[in-house]
Design an enzyme around this catalytic site. Sequence first.
Site, mmCIF file in Angstrom:
data_model
loop_
_atom_site.group_PDB
_atom_site.id
_atom_site.type_symbol
_atom_site.label_atom_id
_atom_site.label_comp_id
_atom_site.label_asym_id
_atom_site.label_seq_id
_atom_site.Cartn_x
_atom_site.Cartn_y
_atom_site.Cartn_z
ATOM 1 C CE1 TYR A 24 -4.262 0.570 -0.732
ATOM 2 C CE2 TYR A 24 -3.877 2.445 0.701
ATOM 3 C CZ TYR A 24 -4.642 1.792 -0.246
ATOM 4 O OH TYR A 24 -5.784 2.379 -0.719
ATOM 5 C CG HIS A 59 6.382 2.827 1.031
ATOM 6 N ND1 HIS A 59 5.016 2.940 1.189
ATOM 7 C CD2 HIS A 59 6.820 2.128 2.112
ATOM 8 C CE1 HIS A 59 4.643 2.328 2.304
ATOM 9 N NE2 HIS A 59 5.706 1.840 2.881
ATOM 10 C CD GLN A 91 5.804 -6.196 10.749
ATOM 11 O OE1 GLN A 91 6.645 -6.774 10.073
ATOM 12 N NE2 GLN A 91 5.727 -4.873 10.809
ATOM 13 C CD GLN A 110 13.712 10.798 11.972
ATOM 14 O OE1 GLN A 110 14.457 11.473 11.266
ATOM 15 N NE2 GLN A 110 12.911 11.329 12.893
HETATM 16 O O1 PAF Z 1 8.188 -0.849 8.243
HETATM 17 C C1 PAF Z 1 7.549 -1.782 7.689
HETATM 18 O O2 PAF Z 1 6.814 -1.578 6.733
HETATM 19 C C2 PAF Z 1 7.712 -3.199 8.222
HETATM 20 O O3 PAF Z 1 7.854 -3.201 9.606
HETATM 21 C C3 PAF Z 1 8.866 -3.957 7.554
HETATM 22 C C4 PAF Z 1 10.212 -3.327 7.855
HETATM 23 C C5 PAF Z 1 8.657 -4.015 6.044
HETATM 24 C C6 PAF Z 1 8.912 -5.400 8.083
HETATM 25 O O4 PAF Z 1 7.728 -6.075 7.827
#
Ligand code: PAF
Length: 281
Positions: free
Chosen positions: A32, A37, A61, A148
């Site tokens: 997304y 990004h 996570q 960050q």
């Molecule tokens: O920051 C994120 O989007 C996630 O924590 C990561 C680093 C891709 C790990 O799943």
Amino acid sequence: MQVIQSIDEIKAFVRSVRGQNKTIGFVPTMGYLHEGHQTLMRKAKKQTDFVVVSIFVNPLQFGVGEDYQEYPRDLRRDSSLAEAAGADVIFAPQVREMYPQGYSTFVDVEKLTDKLCGRSRPGHFKGVTTVVTKLFNIVQPDIAFFGQKDAQQAAVLQKMAIDLNMNLTIQIRPTVREKDGLAMSSRNSYLNPEERAAALCLYRSLEAAKNLVDAGERNTGALKQKIEGLIGQEPLARIDYVEVLSFPELAETEYLKGSSLAAAAVFIGRTRLIDNIIVEV
Ligand code: PAF
């Protein structure tokens, strides 16, 4: 834009790129995609020859009752955004290949993960460090890029890379914000217009703390109070935590010294948002 799902296939792909003496930049994401990004991808493209973006909503996570199921997913949209930002290939593995039945190996960074988001989301960072280690092993990047906005994640991953002698550089890039200051996040898509307006209390309170620092305030308690006070004025906001800690050690201090992190996590309605600033004195 080529999208590779299989681990063996991306490994072979990356091996052939490396065989051409090209350096590899890596932007791990949960998809997304947004401008934050894309900024990481553009940076990666400037600094390395070949940019791999991973898109994987990592179940490890997310805690019980968190937004794993609802987390927005749109691979087609992500492909065109990644392509526009100069990425060369997307690696989008399946959960069943990343964590096959019987999977039982985890990476855990201690201490740094006891506080902030680690305290509110038990097990979260173990999930992050495990998946990032797996992704690093698969993609073998020269440089991996993170934002960050997830400052604790950045500190934890840097520590992991050092402690485990990982053969790569981790680069942390500044938070990308909307015009009005809201930190870009895939979770902003959960906000209705009223909540979107309320969410600005995070950035505004952190900015106010920064202004206090610029005016000479050094007491971390006073800065915390300022941030909490301003967020407290927003009826739709519920504070999860506000902390001012040394960075990247994440140690409590009474007075600012060197580099410090002012960080907040706030529920706006049902959406949990985080933001932070780093101040240097
Ligand atoms: O920051 C994120 O989007 C996630 O924590 C990561 C680093 C891709 C790990 O799943």
